[in-house]
Scaffold this active site. Sequence first.
Site, short mmCIF file in Angstrom:
data_model
loop_
_atom_site.label_atom_id
_atom_site.label_comp_id
_atom_site.label_asym_id
_atom_site.label_seq_id
_atom_site.Cartn_x
_atom_site.Cartn_y
_atom_site.Cartn_z
N ARG A 109 0.89 -1.18 0.00
CA ARG A 109 0.00 0.00 0.00
C ARG A 109 0.92 1.22 0.00
O ARG A 109 1.70 1.41 0.94
CB ARG A 109 -0.91 -0.01 1.23
CG ARG A 109 -1.61 1.33 1.42
CD ARG A 109 -2.74 1.28 2.41
NE ARG A 109 -3.89 0.59 1.87
CZ ARG A 109 -5.12 0.69 2.36
NH1 ARG A 109 -5.37 1.45 3.41
NH2 ARG A 109 -6.13 0.03 1.81
N HIS A 136 -7.26 0.75 -6.51
CA HIS A 136 -7.49 -0.09 -5.32
C HIS A 136 -8.18 -1.38 -5.80
O HIS A 136 -9.36 -1.61 -5.56
CB HIS A 136 -8.36 0.68 -4.33
CG HIS A 136 -8.36 0.11 -2.94
ND1 HIS A 136 -7.63 -1.02 -2.59
CD2 HIS A 136 -9.00 0.51 -1.80
CE1 HIS A 136 -7.83 -1.27 -1.31
NE2 HIS A 136 -8.65 -0.38 -0.81
N GLN A 139 -10.11 -3.89 -3.56
CA GLN A 139 -11.41 -3.35 -3.16
C GLN A 139 -12.45 -3.54 -4.26
O GLN A 139 -13.54 -4.06 -4.01
CB GLN A 139 -11.27 -1.86 -2.82
CG GLN A 139 -12.57 -1.22 -2.36
CD GLN A 139 -13.05 -1.77 -1.04
OE1 GLN A 139 -12.32 -1.79 -0.06
NE2 GLN A 139 -14.29 -2.25 -1.00
N ASP A 231 -17.17 7.23 -1.88
CA ASP A 231 -15.93 7.10 -1.10
C ASP A 231 -15.61 8.49 -0.54
O ASP A 231 -16.25 9.49 -0.93
CB ASP A 231 -14.80 6.59 -2.02
CG ASP A 231 -13.48 6.36 -1.28
OD1 ASP A 231 -13.49 6.25 -0.03
OD2 ASP A 231 -12.42 6.29 -1.95
N CYS A 271 -16.52 1.81 0.29
CA CYS A 271 -15.38 0.92 0.57
C CYS A 271 -14.96 1.00 2.03
O CYS A 271 -14.26 0.11 2.51
CB CYS A 271 -14.21 1.28 -0.33
SG CYS A 271 -13.70 3.00 -0.17
N ARG A 299 -13.69 -8.61 1.62
CA ARG A 299 -12.26 -8.40 1.38
C ARG A 299 -11.48 -9.64 1.78
O ARG A 299 -10.54 -10.06 1.11
CB ARG A 299 -11.76 -7.18 2.18
CG ARG A 299 -12.29 -5.83 1.73
CD ARG A 299 -11.73 -5.41 0.38
NE ARG A 299 -10.28 -5.32 0.37
CZ ARG A 299 -9.56 -4.28 0.79
NH1 ARG A 299 -10.18 -3.21 1.24
NH2 ARG A 299 -8.24 -4.28 0.72
N1 NVA Z 1 -9.84 6.71 -1.57
C1 NVA Z 1 -9.49 6.29 -0.23
C2 NVA Z 1 -9.74 4.83 -0.06
C3 NVA Z 1 -9.44 4.28 1.29
C4 NVA Z 1 -9.68 2.82 1.39
C5 NVA Z 1 -8.04 6.63 0.03
O1 NVA Z 1 -7.20 6.45 -0.85
O2 NVA Z 1 -7.74 7.12 1.12
N1 CP Z 2 -11.30 -0.16 2.22
C1 CP Z 2 -10.03 -0.22 2.69
O1 CP Z 2 -9.08 -0.49 1.97
O2 CP Z 2 -9.92 0.00 4.03
P1 CP Z 2 -8.57 0.21 4.84
O3 CP Z 2 -8.00 1.53 4.43
O4 CP Z 2 -9.00 0.19 6.27
O5 CP Z 2 -7.62 -0.91 4.51
#
Ligand code: NVA
Ligand code: CP
Length: 313
Positions: A109, A136, A139, A231, A271, A299
Site C-alpha cells: 500500500r 485499489h 477493493q 468514497d 469501501c 475483502r
Molecule cells: N480513496 C481512499 C480509499 C481508502 C480505502 C483513500 O485512498 O484514502
Molecule cells: N477499504 C479499505 O481499503 O480500508 P482500509 O483503508 O481500512 O484498509
Amino acid sequence: MKIPKVKAKDFLKMTDFSKEEIFELFEFTLRLKRDLKKGRHYDFLNKKTLAMIFEKNSTRTRVSFEVGIQQLGGFSLFLSGNDIQIGRGESLADTARVLSRYVDAIMIRTFSHEKAMALAENSSVPVINGLTDTYHPCQSLTDYFTIYEEKSDFSKINLVYIGDGNNVANSLLLGAPLLGMNIAIATPKGYEPDSEVISHARDISKKSGTGILITNNIDEAVQDADYIYTDVWTSMGQEKESEKRKKIFKKFKINSELMKKCPERCRIMHCLPAHRGEEIDSDVIDSENSIVFEQAENRLHIQKAIMCSLMMK
Ligand code: NVA
Ligand code: CP
C-alpha cells in the site's frame, strides 16, 4: 477444491485478470466463504509467507490479508514503510530483490502507482496492490464479488459512483466494462477519474457493449441506479486539501434526498472508512439497503482467492 488459474504474475489493477479468470475467482471465493462459515478450513498456503508493506494507514486491508493467509496455513509480516529501509531511501528495486528471497508474495500500500509497478518489476514473487493513489483493485474486485453474490447476470446492472474520481473510482471504472456492467460516475468538474483510465475503460466497453457515463450531473447519473457507491472526498495523502474539498464536494453526497431519486431497490455501497455526515449520511449507510459491511467482510474471502491463485502456480 481446484485453485483457479490466472496468467498474470501480479495483481496491480483490475485488468491484470481477464473476465473469465475473475468469474472463476468469484466461484472459488463463494466456496471458500461458504466452507469457512461451516468451519471447514483449507491449508492451500501452508507455510507460505506474505510481506505486507504499508506506507499509509489501514484497517480492512491489513487485517483481512493477515487473517486470510493465516486461515490458509501461512504467515504474514507487517512492514511499516517508516520502519523498513525504504523509509530511509533504499530503492524499491533492491527491496523487491531482497524480499523475493525471503517471502512468497508481497502486498504493498503506497502513494504513486509507479512505486507498486517498480516493486513488481523487480520481484520474482507475486506483488499485490493493496491501494495506490491510482488504483485499489482488491477493493473493486471485492465490490464486484459482493454484487455477484446478489446478481450473477451483470449485463442489466447500473452501478453509479458519486464523489471523487479517485483510486476506488478508477478501479470500479476499469472493472465494470471488463465484467459486463454499466457504470455512471458523477464528480465535480475537475475531479473526474484519471483520463487514461477513462479511455482504457471506454476501449473495453466498446468490445463488451456496456455503457459508461462520466458526468458532473448527479441527477443524470442516479436515474435507474441498482447500486450507488461513494468514497471519501479526501483520500490518504490529500489531507492538506480537506477544507477546500469539503466545499467543492458538498453536493456530491449520498443522503436521503438523493436516495429518493434512486429506484427503491437501489443498494448502497462504500469501501470504508466513511466520513459519516460528509460523503454519506449515517441514516443511509446504516439503512436496510446498505451492503457496506458485506463489502468489508468480502475483502477477506476475495483476497484469500487472489493469494491462492497468484501464489500456487
Ligand atoms: N480513496 C481512499 C480509499 C481508502 C480505502 C483513500 O485512498 O484514502
Ligand atoms: N477499504 C479499505 O481499503 O480500508 P482500509 O483503508 O481500512 O484498509
